[in-house]
Write an enzyme that holds these catalytic residues in place. Structure first.
Site: not given
Length: 813
Positions: A90, A93, A496
């Site tokens: 989870c 952890c 650009d």
């Protein structure tokens, strides 16, 4: 002399030494060196010496937290490593691993991504070897599968192990539930006291393996968290399971009548089932990266001395020649020397149509040779090519976390201790209310189980991981999860022109011959003349003549006139091509946004040639879609005003700025920011790099320079502008999914805790509700993994094919 240390403090650094003179051997040795060198004879503070400061940097002596932060090395002295960790259950952890790594001396930063099982660590190699980082993670009870990509085999083994544990738990739960019917039947039928007394021990024997084997991952991680002084999500589950089993076991020995063995088995089975679903979801969300790794060939068919031999791709050096047969993947980036083949680059660029590649063309390592054999000369080692760079970038993105994820993590960490306290309060309340120990314990267990914030912990990372995988599948490369957050806020895009909105190569747009002269004759003669020139406009004329199949004539007395054009004798006629300096008396060029070249022979102007950069075929549709979402668009170019305005009008951009230096692009970005807009910059050249880095979101074309791609947090692997609306669409979808995930996760928790505290849930229903919340979050996140970004797909696919003939060939009116 030593520092002014109090009782029990280290004589060198001043930290607590536990009654000794020094807190560690490092301080003792450094102090001895200082004393022997005479550095302390003058009464100087040892902490002001260069030796002490250097020892701090190298981690030889202890340090206070503030000193540790101050002694962190600059970024250029650090290295970055991405590890694949197995065994995380989870988000807690992930937080535990991150906290443990940051406590290591020499670790500058650590980010753990639960949804992709990746850990990104930046550290000082002088202070901490990489092996120590692996060992620190392994001491927490997790596995480290390697830092060379997703550990597919390890993940598969873990899922199989989880499946076995889940199956055993479900089998035992079914048996415990069946045998528990005896106690329910006893309310209506007489059951012998011998059976009543023996059955609890049978149930205990069946439940024990479910807890000790099937539930071991939950118990182990909870215990590791307690060892580190952290209450985790698994702590809630472990408390619920052990409370149910412990109370029932005590009742069995006491001869009681209330047992919750079936509840303990149900908790384990449903939790493992939910984790099994999550594991499958994680595997699917990281499948894009796994596919990239699978594209990396392991061997190359090297050509040396007229012979073929196989060589590991790690040993393939730039300049080496190798052979790729049909159906094989190209082992490294290179340039084709011999042969031709259709090449499938779909997993790298997102384009479904194979591209034809022949002598002189570049090929990407990992792409598939479909129809022919190619002899290729490597331009980069296998680990330095485009595919390897893409894998590293996606890996870093998967190991990164967005700001919303950090916020949710902080909430989750505070949530678990609060739930434990609230559960204890519920237990006390029901005991005080006279409900009995069994009812009070049942309600407290319900609170622990239903409040487990597993869904809350995976709501954000699973959605972000799925989104990053989907982006890479569509040829959009992001280097950090936070890019998706920025993308959804973009209110203006600055483009650009050359190489971005246009394809960056000059093409002959129109041939305008004078009366009595044919366009084909003009092109044949002028192409023959220009074949001796290296100018970009000359190449465009020659390429067009070749596309028409026109034969070139010999050229004599060729002359290049600086700043004017070229002349030479073609077929006995003095031909010329250039500007008005070489053809005086010609009219001013029309303001059509193109470059005009005058040409003729024997002293007479016979035609004008109009050149221009071809606009990308998908540019206008891309701009239309951006405008449809309320995004403002600009073109900023160093080209002339006429050309810039012409391109802007052709694609539908309303704002433009011509003859602009690189600094002008930054000025435009700052002006848009001053209006409160989040600004994206799209470019491809070296001169775009400052603006790409300065913008809130830099987007580089993969056909651009390496500097531009390094400066931009998002790279379009296929040089297609229609990927930009796709990226914006994906960012908005991701935000919607994250919001839905968090809404459902919080809703389940709030309603579940309320019902559990009120005694309206039993532990089995509470476990089912907790599992359902996780499945809901997983299902919503997987929608991103399956997303085709559909509304734009048709236009994207249309842009993949070759442009229509009228677009490729100029008019010859």
């Amino acid at each position: 002399m030593s520092v002014d240390a109090g009782r029990g403090q280290c004589r060198l650094c001043g930290l607590d030494a536990g009654g000794e003179e020094f807190c560690c051997p490092g301080c003792q040795n450094v102090y001895a060196i200082l004393e022997e060198s005479g550095a302390l004879a003058s009464g100087a503070d040892p902490r002001d010496t260069d030796l002490f400061r250097r020892s701090l940097e190298m981690g030889l002596v202890a340090r206070r937290p503030a000193a540790a932060a101050a002694a962190r090395p600059p970024a250029e002295e650090t290295r970055e490593s991405v590890l694949h960790v197995t065994g995380m259950w989870c988000a807690a952890c992930a937080w535990l691993i991150e906290r443990a790594l940051l406590s290591e001396n020499g670790v500058v930063a650590a980010e753990v991504m639960f949804a992709s099982d990746l850990v990104r660590i930046r550290y000082d190699p002088r202070a901490v070897p990489p092996g120590r980082l692996r060992g620190r993670i392994e001491r927490l009870g997790y596995g480290v599968a390697g830092d060379d990509g997703p550990a597919t085999d390890a993940s598969t083994r873990i899922r199989r192990d989880l499946l076995l544990r889940t199956g055993l738990a479900a089998f035992l739960w079914l048996n415990v539930m069946t045998l528990s019917l005896i106690f329910y039947v006893s309310y209506f039928e007489t059951v012998s006291e011998r059976v009543r007394g023996l059955m609890p021990f049978v149930l205990m024997a069946l439940t024990a393996p479910a807890i000790l084997y099937s539930g071991w991952p939950v118990l182990r991680i909870a215990a590791l968290g307690l060892r580190e002084g952290v209450l985790r999500m698994e702590s809630l589950l472990a408390l619920g399971i052990l409370a149910a089993f412990g109370y029932s076991s005590a009742e069995a020995f006491r001869g009681g009548r209330h047992f919750y063995f079936d509840t303990a088995c149900a908790l384990i089975t449903m939790v493992l089932a939910g984790k099994l679903i999550e594991a499958g979801a994680k595997a699917r969300t990281t499948r894009a990266v796994a596919l990239l790794h699978q594209m990396m060939p392991r061997k190359a068919r090297v050509l040396a001395g007229g012979r073929e031999r196989f060589l590991a791709v790690e040993q393939l050096a730039p300049g080496a020649r190798f052979l790729v047969k049909p159906g094989e993947r190209i082992p490294a980036d290179g340039v084709v020397e011999e042969g031709s083949s259709a090449v499938d680059e779909s997993l790298l660029t997102g384009e479904s149509a194979p591209r034809s590649r022949g002598p002189g063309d570049s090929v990407i390592g990992g792409s598939l040779a479909v129809s022919g054999a190619l002899t290729v000369r490597a331009t980069a080692a296998a680990g330095e090519g485009a595919l390897a760079g893409m894998i590293r970038t996606v890996g870093r993105a998967l190991a990164s976390r967005a700001s919303i994820e950090h916020t949710v993590d902080r909430v989750s960490r505070a949530f678990v201790p609060a739930v434990v306290l609230f559960s204890a309060a519920v237990l006390g309340f029901w005991l005080a209310a006279g409900a009995g120990a069994a009812t009070a314990l049942s309600n407290a267990i319900c609170v622990l189980v239903v409040a487990c914030p597993c869904a809350l912990g995976i709501a954000t990372p699973l959605a972000l991981t799925a989104a990053i995988g989907t982006a890479s599948r569509h040829g959009i490369l992001v280097n950090h999860a936070a890019v998706l957050e920025t993308t959804r806020r973009v209110g203006a895009v600055v483009f650009d022109k050359t190489g971005t909105v246009t394809e960056g190569e000059f093409r002959l747009l129109r041939v305008e011959p004078r009366a009595g002269v044919s366009a084909a004759e003009v092109v044949r003669i002028i192409a023959s003349l220009e074949s001796r020139s290296e100018h970009a406009l000359a190449r465009a004329v020659v390429e067009y003549a070749d596309s028409l199949g026109l034969a070139r004539e010999p050229v004599a007395d060729f002359e290049r006139i600086e700043g004017a054009g070229v002349t030479g004798v073609v077929g006995g006629r003095r031909a010329f091509a250039g500007n008005r300096r070489i053809a005086p008396g010609c009219p001013e060029p029309h303001d059509g946004g193109g470059t005009v070249v005058w040409c003729g022979w024997d002293g007479e102007v016979k035609a004008s040639l109009v050149f221009g950069e071809r606009i990308r075929p998908e540019a206008a549709e891309t701009i239309r879609r951006l405008h449809g979402t309320g995004v403002e668009t600009w073109i900023v170019s160093g080209d002339s005003e006429a050309v810039t305005r012409s391109v802007a009008e052709a694609v539908g951009i309303r704002h433009w700025r011509a003859e602009a230096l690189p600094a002008a692009k930054i000025e435009v970005i700052d002006a848009l920011r001053a209006e409160g807009k989040t600004v994206a910059m799209v470019g491809d050249g070296i001169n775009d790099a400052p603006a790409l880095a300065h913008a809130d979101l830099g987007i580089a074309m993969s056909t651009g320079t390496a500097l531009a791609m390094q400066a931009a947090p998002m790279v379009l692997m296929a040089p297609k502008l229609d990927r930009i609306p796709l990226a914006f669409d994906l960012a908005h979808r991701t935000l919607r999914v994250i919001r839905l995930n968090l809404f459902w996760a919080f809703l389940y928790n709030i309603l579940g805790i309320t019902l559990a505290a009120a005694g309206l849930l039993n532990p089995i229903l509470a476990t089912g509700a907790m599992t359902a919340s996780g499945i809901t979050v997983v299902g919503l996140s997987l929608q991103l993994g399956r997303a085709r970004l559909g509304a734009a797909e048709s236009s994207a696919e249309a842009a993949l094919g070759e442009p229509a003939a009228p677009a490729r060939r100029p008019s010859t009116t």
